[in-house]
Motif scaffolding. Structure first.
Motif, PDB file in Angstrom:
ATOM      1  N   ARG A  75      24.495 -29.672  26.201  1.00  0.00           N
ATOM      2  CA  ARG A  75      25.701 -30.364  25.739  1.00  0.00           C
ATOM      3  C   ARG A  75      25.783 -31.754  26.375  1.00  0.00           C
ATOM      4  O   ARG A  75      26.093 -32.743  25.726  1.00  0.00           O
ATOM      5  N   LYS A  76      25.450 -31.805  27.675  1.00  0.00           N
ATOM      6  CA  LYS A  76      25.456 -33.081  28.389  1.00  0.00           C
ATOM      7  C   LYS A  76      24.479 -34.050  27.727  1.00  0.00           C
ATOM      8  O   LYS A  76      24.774 -35.205  27.477  1.00  0.00           O
ATOM      9  N   ASN A  77      23.303 -33.493  27.458  1.00  0.00           N
ATOM     10  CA  ASN A  77      22.253 -34.263  26.814  1.00  0.00           C
ATOM     11  C   ASN A  77      22.734 -34.859  25.504  1.00  0.00           C
ATOM     12  O   ASN A  77      22.530 -36.024  25.192  1.00  0.00           O
ATOM     13  N   LEU A  78      23.403 -34.002  24.733  1.00  0.00           N
ATOM     14  CA  LEU A  78      23.868 -34.385  23.411  1.00  0.00           C
ATOM     15  C   LEU A  78      24.900 -35.500  23.506  1.00  0.00           C
ATOM     16  O   LEU A  78      24.828 -36.485  22.783  1.00  0.00           O
ATOM     17  N   SER A  79      25.844 -35.365  24.456  1.00  0.00           N
ATOM     18  CA  SER A  79      26.892 -36.375  24.527  1.00  0.00           C
ATOM     19  C   SER A  79      26.318 -37.697  25.029  1.00  0.00           C
ATOM     20  O   SER A  79      26.767 -38.763  24.647  1.00  0.00           O
ATOM     21  N   LEU A  80      25.279 -37.608  25.878  1.00  0.00           N
ATOM     22  CA  LEU A  80      24.637 -38.834  26.326  1.00  0.00           C
ATOM     23  C   LEU A  80      24.001 -39.547  25.157  1.00  0.00           C
ATOM     24  O   LEU A  80      24.105 -40.753  24.986  1.00  0.00           O
ATOM     25  N   ARG A  81      23.324 -38.722  24.334  1.00  0.00           N
ATOM     26  CA  ARG A  81      22.614 -39.296  23.211  1.00  0.00           C
ATOM     27  C   ARG A  81      23.588 -39.906  22.219  1.00  0.00           C
ATOM     28  O   ARG A  81      23.359 -40.935  21.628  1.00  0.00           O
ATOM     29  N   GLU A  82      24.690 -39.227  22.050  1.00  0.00           N
ATOM     30  CA  GLU A  82      25.657 -39.703  21.064  1.00  0.00           C
ATOM     31  C   GLU A  82      26.541 -40.821  21.610  1.00  0.00           C
ATOM     32  O   GLU A  82      27.224 -41.478  20.867  1.00  0.00           O
ATOM     33  N   GLY A  83      26.522 -41.007  22.922  1.00  0.00           N
ATOM     34  CA  GLY A  83      27.356 -42.045  23.516  1.00  0.00           C
ATOM     35  C   GLY A  83      28.818 -41.706  23.316  1.00  0.00           C
ATOM     36  O   GLY A  83      29.189 -40.547  23.172  1.00  0.00           O
ATOM     37  N   ASN A  84      29.652 -42.728  23.266  1.00  0.00           N
ATOM     38  CA  ASN A  84      31.080 -42.452  23.112  1.00  0.00           C
ATOM     39  C   ASN A  84      31.501 -42.674  21.672  1.00  0.00           C
ATOM     40  O   ASN A  84      32.450 -43.390  21.394  1.00  0.00           O
ATOM     41  N   PHE A  85      30.753 -42.092  20.754  1.00  0.00           N
ATOM     42  CA  PHE A  85      31.063 -42.348  19.362  1.00  0.00           C
ATOM     43  C   PHE A  85      32.061 -41.336  18.814  1.00  0.00           C
ATOM     44  O   PHE A  85      31.978 -40.150  19.093  1.00  0.00           O
ATOM     45  N   ARG A  86      32.973 -41.856  18.022  1.00  0.00           N
ATOM     46  CA  ARG A  86      34.008 -41.025  17.408  1.00  0.00           C
ATOM     47  C   ARG A  86      33.471 -40.410  16.122  1.00  0.00           C
ATOM     48  O   ARG A  86      33.938 -39.398  15.649  1.00  0.00           O
ATOM     49  N   GLY A  87      32.469 -41.051  15.560  1.00  0.00           N
ATOM     50  CA  GLY A  87      31.919 -40.566  14.293  1.00  0.00           C
ATOM     51  C   GLY A  87      30.650 -41.298  13.931  1.00  0.00           C
ATOM     52  O   GLY A  87      30.179 -42.164  14.665  1.00  0.00           O
ATOM     53  N   LYS A  88      30.130 -40.907  12.797  1.00  0.00           N
ATOM     54  CA  LYS A  88      28.842 -41.424  12.389  1.00  0.00           C
ATOM     55  C   LYS A  88      28.914 -41.855  10.928  1.00  0.00           C
ATOM     56  O   LYS A  88      29.521 -41.160  10.099  1.00  0.00           O
ATOM     57  N   LEU A  89      28.310 -42.998  10.629  1.00  0.00           N
ATOM     58  CA  LEU A  89      28.287 -43.506   9.265  1.00  0.00           C
ATOM     59  C   LEU A  89      26.819 -43.619   8.870  1.00  0.00           C
ATOM     60  O   LEU A  89      26.056 -44.356   9.488  1.00  0.00           O
ATOM     61  N   ILE A  90      26.422 -42.833   7.883  1.00  0.00           N
ATOM     62  CA  ILE A  90      25.001 -42.770   7.537  1.00  0.00           C
ATOM     63  C   ILE A  90      24.766 -43.309   6.133  1.00  0.00           C
ATOM     64  O   ILE A  90      25.401 -42.872   5.175  1.00  0.00           O
ATOM     65  N   VAL A  91      23.850 -44.253   6.007  1.00  0.00           N
ATOM     66  CA  VAL A  91      23.495 -44.769   4.686  1.00  0.00           C
ATOM     67  C   VAL A  91      22.175 -44.117   4.273  1.00  0.00           C
ATOM     68  O   VAL A  91      21.234 -44.072   5.057  1.00  0.00           O
ATOM     69  N   HIS A  92      22.106 -43.610   3.048  1.00  0.00           N
ATOM     70  CA  HIS A  92      20.886 -42.959   2.562  1.00  0.00           C
ATOM     71  C   HIS A  92      19.918 -44.013   2.035  1.00  0.00           C
ATOM     72  O   HIS A  92      20.234 -44.746   1.117  1.00  0.00           O
ATOM     73  N   LEU A  93      18.740 -44.069   2.665  1.00  0.00           N
ATOM     74  CA  LEU A  93      17.767 -45.096   2.297  1.00  0.00           C
ATOM     75  C   LEU A  93      16.469 -44.498   1.754  1.00  0.00           C
ATOM     76  O   LEU A  93      15.386 -44.807   2.230  1.00  0.00           O
ATOM     77  N   GLY A  94      16.575 -43.634   0.780  1.00  0.00           N
ATOM     78  CA  GLY A  94      15.367 -43.163   0.102  1.00  0.00           C
ATOM     79  C   GLY A  94      14.917 -44.251  -0.863  1.00  0.00           C
ATOM     80  O   GLY A  94      15.609 -45.266  -1.030  1.00  0.00           O
TER      81      GLY A  94
END
Lengths: 127, 193
Positions: free
Chosen positions: A17-36
């Motif tokens: 869990r620690k690892n995950l939060s480090l990786r995600e930083g202090n982000f409230r959410g994620k915005l993903i653009v599909h680039l196929g």
């Protein structure tokens, strides 16, 4: 190999869990653009440009920007996925820069789904 | 795809899907030889020989969401349209290199397009990957190394607000300036006709 105890499992959970939060930083959410290939051909790069410009202009720093591949709905491209906190991801399709800004303002920053533009809630790999 | 910068974005997305950590994009324009070369190399998982043989077939893809893969086939078609071709070298042990050659002055050669936007999208969308971009035009040269940019911003991601500002300066100002400065070979080419 020694048997795993409940405590071991708890420790493992904490460390990942620690690892995950480090990786995600202090982000409230994620915005993903599909680039196929489909997304790119339909204008997804322009959507990325719009978001990055708006991030700069509105000084958005708590949303993680990411890109990914085709979601399997090529006819709906350009598409994005919005993931806020623990709520289910929402997909939007047939985007234009204007629609992208509306989604950024109302959903990503405002917290309410733009219902008339949303394709659906949940992941394409659901179930 | 409307222009070459979109092809580059699309083909580099393949590298990212293949798990690459390092990606190098080299664009060389040589007016003397009337040649435009785009080379994309990565250290992703690579393809075996059999797959390389088939990969330009639009009905071949690694994706499971749909059964057609058009990216490389479209890029090859763009090269062929302008009297060029596409070459793929790959090794199952890792690493793929795609080279596309174009006749620079060919009337059907697609325009370069917005290279800055392509690079910005790639780097900001994948700050964990190291990108090197090199563009040469008759001896003049522009180079960008995302690892070097990261060193200028300790403890900050290239996707952070500060990172995006730095990227924008490099890609929307410095690269544009390089692309817009007079190209000594251009008038020579025109004079020949």
């Amino acid at each position: 190999m020694p048997k795993l105890t409940l405590d071991d499992l708890k420790k493992m959970r904490e460390s990942s869990r620690k690892n995950l939060s480090l990786r995600e930083g202090n982000f409230r959410g994620k915005l993903i653009v599909h680039l196929g290939t489909c997304g790119i051909a339909a204008g997804a790069r322009g959507i990325v440009d719009t978001f990055l410009e708006q991030f700069d202009e509105m000084e958005v720093s708590d949303i993680m920007f990411a890109t990914t591949g085709c979601a399997g709905l090529c006819s709906e491209e350009p598409m994005i996925t919005v993931e806020l906190g623990d709520s289910a991801p929402v997909k939007y399709g047939k985007l234009t820069p204007e629609k992208a800004i509306k989604i950024l303002e109302e959903h990503v920053l405002g917290g309410s789904i733009v219902k008339n533009l949303a394709l659906g809630v949940g992941s394409e790999r659901a179930g | 795809m409307q222009d070459l910068s979109l092809h580059i974005l699309d083909v580099v997305e393949n590298s990212i899907t293949a798990g690459a950590r390092n990606i190098e994009i080299i664009v060389s324009e040589d007016a003397g030889k009337d040649l435009l070369t785009i080379e994309i190399s990565d250290d992703g998982k690579g393809m075996d020989e059999e797959f390389v043989q088939k990969v330009l077939d639009p009905f071949i893809t690694t994706r499971t969401e749909r059964r057609v893969g058009l990216g490389l086939s479209l890029f090859a078609e763009s090269a062929r349209m302008s009297n060029g071709h596409l070459r793929i070298r790959s090794n199952k042990l890792g690493g793929t290199k795609i080279t596309a050659l174009f006749q620079h002055s060919h009337i059907d050669r697609r325009p370069m397009g917005d290279l800055g936007s392509t690079l910005m999208t790639l780097i900001a969308g994948n700050p964990q990957i190291d990108f090197v971009y090199r563009h040469t035009r008759d001896g003049r040269r522009f180079e960008l190394d995302s690892k070097e940019l990261k060193e200028r911003l300790p403890n900050k991601s290239l996707a952070s607000t500060e990172g995006l500002k730095l990227l924008r300066k490099e890609l929307k100002t410095n690269l544009l300036e390089f692309l817009h400065t007079a190209w000594p070979g251009a008038h020579k080419l025109r004079d020949q006709k």
